[in-house]
Motif scaffolding. Structure first.
Motif, PDB file in Angstrom:
ATOM      1  N   ALA A 223      37.766  43.069  47.899  1.00 22.66           N
ATOM      2  CA  ALA A 223      38.630  43.936  47.488  1.00 22.66           C
ATOM      3  C   ALA A 223      39.551  44.231  48.663  1.00 22.66           C
ATOM      4  O   ALA A 223      40.797  44.416  48.583  1.00 22.66           O
ATOM      5  CB  ALA A 223      37.901  45.427  47.199  1.00 22.66           C
ATOM      6  N   VAL A 224      39.031  44.405  50.068  1.00 20.22           N
ATOM      7  CA  VAL A 224      39.574  44.681  51.124  1.00 20.22           C
ATOM      8  C   VAL A 224      40.754  43.523  51.366  1.00 20.22           C
ATOM      9  O   VAL A 224      41.659  43.848  51.894  1.00 20.22           O
ATOM     10  CB  VAL A 224      38.743  44.923  52.449  1.00 20.22           C
ATOM     11  N   CYS A 225      40.021  42.154  51.210  1.00 17.98           N
ATOM     12  CA  CYS A 225      41.030  40.933  51.529  1.00 17.98           C
ATOM     13  C   CYS A 225      42.105  40.800  50.263  1.00 17.98           C
ATOM     14  O   CYS A 225      43.269  40.773  50.887  1.00 17.98           O
ATOM     15  CB  CYS A 225      40.130  39.687  51.238  1.00 17.98           C
ATOM     16  N   ARG A 226      41.738  41.408  49.269  1.00 11.87           N
ATOM     17  CA  ARG A 226      42.985  41.296  48.032  1.00 11.87           C
ATOM     18  C   ARG A 226      44.000  42.282  48.708  1.00 11.87           C
ATOM     19  O   ARG A 226      45.319  41.871  48.311  1.00 11.87           O
ATOM     20  CB  ARG A 226      42.154  41.364  46.809  1.00 11.87           C
ATOM     21  N   PHE A 227      43.526  43.603  48.853  1.00  7.76           N
ATOM     22  CA  PHE A 227      44.480  44.493  49.033  1.00  7.76           C
ATOM     23  C   PHE A 227      45.500  44.127  50.401  1.00  7.76           C
ATOM     24  O   PHE A 227      46.635  44.280  50.461  1.00  7.76           O
ATOM     25  CB  PHE A 227      43.812  45.797  49.470  1.00  7.76           C
ATOM     26  N   SER A 228      44.926  43.514  51.390  1.00 10.67           N
ATOM     27  CA  SER A 228      45.610  43.056  52.366  1.00 10.67           C
ATOM     28  C   SER A 228      46.567  41.828  52.223  1.00 10.67           C
ATOM     29  O   SER A 228      47.741  41.787  52.468  1.00 10.67           O
ATOM     30  CB  SER A 228      44.736  42.573  53.443  1.00 10.67           C
ATOM     31  N   THR A 229      46.114  41.036  51.323  1.00  9.47           N
ATOM     32  CA  THR A 229      47.246  40.008  50.837  1.00  9.47           C
ATOM     33  C   THR A 229      48.144  40.580  50.128  1.00  9.47           C
ATOM     34  O   THR A 229      49.290  40.129  49.889  1.00  9.47           O
ATOM     35  CB  THR A 229      46.402  38.605  50.437  1.00  9.47           C
ATOM     36  N   ASN A 230      47.746  41.352  49.125  1.00 11.07           N
ATOM     37  CA  ASN A 230      48.665  41.763  48.147  1.00 11.07           C
ATOM     38  C   ASN A 230      49.733  42.650  48.807  1.00 11.07           C
ATOM     39  O   ASN A 230      50.789  42.656  48.382  1.00 11.07           O
ATOM     40  CB  ASN A 230      48.097  42.446  47.179  1.00 11.07           C
ATOM     41  N   LEU A 231      49.468  43.451  49.789  1.00 11.38           N
ATOM     42  CA  LEU A 231      50.300  44.311  50.606  1.00 11.38           C
ATOM     43  C   LEU A 231      51.034  43.293  51.110  1.00 11.38           C
ATOM     44  O   LEU A 231      52.498  43.624  51.067  1.00 11.38           O
ATOM     45  CB  LEU A 231      49.218  45.116  51.668  1.00 11.38           C
ATOM     46  N   MET A 232      50.856  42.131  51.940  1.00 14.44           N
ATOM     47  CA  MET A 232      51.895  41.108  52.256  1.00 14.44           C
ATOM     48  C   MET A 232      52.841  40.700  51.254  1.00 14.44           C
ATOM     49  O   MET A 232      54.010  41.076  51.229  1.00 14.44           O
ATOM     50  CB  MET A 232      51.142  40.039  52.957  1.00 14.44           C
TER      51      MET A 232
ATOM     52  N   SER B 133      49.624  53.100  46.582  1.00 18.71           N
ATOM     53  CA  SER B 133      49.467  53.191  45.308  1.00 18.71           C
ATOM     54  C   SER B 133      49.976  51.847  44.416  1.00 18.71           C
ATOM     55  O   SER B 133      49.116  51.329  43.660  1.00 18.71           O
ATOM     56  CB  SER B 133      50.191  54.260  44.456  1.00 18.71           C
ATOM     57  N   GLN B 134      51.119  51.408  45.235  1.00 13.41           N
ATOM     58  CA  GLN B 134      51.742  50.114  44.420  1.00 13.41           C
ATOM     59  C   GLN B 134      50.938  49.056  44.732  1.00 13.41           C
ATOM     60  O   GLN B 134      50.554  48.068  43.827  1.00 13.41           O
ATOM     61  CB  GLN B 134      52.896  50.074  44.978  1.00 13.41           C
TER      62      GLN B 134
END
Length: 251
Positions: free
Chosen positions: A211-220, A178-179
């Motif tokens: 969206a997938v790319c941004r989610f992955s990089t934002n997770l980092m 969620s974060q």
């Protein structure tokens, strides 16, 4: 996420060896020339020292391919899985410092690829079946950073492997998801991410891929901002715990 650009550089490092008379000489001399070409880069010095069986297979494959005058593209594709498999096997054993390097490098490589296209980002994340080499997508500086990281990683995991942390609880997973979801920078990206259930394999449009790319990089970014080993432990548990456990029980 996969980081596996070294195959191209290995063959570039062989350029001088290929141009020498050694490749019309005896097989032992051919292998020696190949080994010397690989060891022009510290990453392959580390592989030879800590994983000699992998280094031997790399040398064998390259020497056989070059002796048969096979195209360079074929040799690159053949060498690449050896390096990628070793990296995938050893990364779960990384300590806090090397895990942070892995996370930072993975984020930076994905963002660099995203500047080219969302599809290129998925290649770097390892969720695309496209066979384009990462070295054909990424800036040279990021490839050099990968070599530095991998050499440090192999020395550490071969001598001081770090055990995996406990798996994340379901509530911790939901809270983290969620974060990160809330960090996506637009309603369009959040909607696209929801449409595909967060699966990179289902991302077919540019907005879904972004969206997938941004989610992955934002997770980092979210995990790297956490104190101490909290973020690196969460990353290792999230990324590797299930895979390593499955491999351990497989026949």
């Amino acid at each position: 996420m996969q980081i596996h650009a070294a195959a191209r550089a290995a063959l570039l490092a062989l350029a001088l060896a290929i141009s020498t008379p050694a490749f019309s000489a005896a097989p032992a001399e051919e292998r020696a020339a190949v080994a010397a070409g690989l060891k022009a880069r510290p990453i392959y010095v580390a592989i030879e020292r800590y994983f000699p069986e992998v280094f031997k297979e790399m040398v064998d494959r390259l020497a056989e391919g070059l002796a048969s005058s096979r195209p360079m593209g074929d040799l690159i594709q053949e060498l690449r899985p050896l390096y990628s498999a070793l990296l995938a096997r050893e990364t779960p054993k990384a300590d806090v410092a090397n895990t942070r390097l892995f996370m930072t490098l993975g984020r930076d490589q994905a963002l660099a690829a995203l500047k080219r296209s969302p599809h290129d980002c998925l290649i770097i994340l390892g969720v695309s079946s496209d066979r384009t080499l990462p070295a054909d997508i990424l800036p040279e500086a990021l490839i050099e950073q990968e070599f530095d990281y991998a050499a440090k990683l192999f020395a550490q995991t071969a001598t001081r492997p770090e055990p995996l942390p406990p798996a994340l609880s379901q509530s911790a997973l939901q809270s983290l998801a969620s974060q990160v979801y809330d960090t996506l920078p637009s309603d369009a990206l959040r909607a696209a991410f929801t449409q595909i259930g967060g699966s990179g394999a289902k991302a077919t449009t540019p907005v879904q891929q972004e969206a997938v790319c941004r989610f992955s990089t934002n997770l980092m970014d979210v995990l790297l901002a956490k104190p101490g080993s909290e973020g690196t432990d969460a990353f290792r548990a999230l990324t590797f715990a299930t895979t390593v456990k499955r491999a351990a029980v497989s026949p």
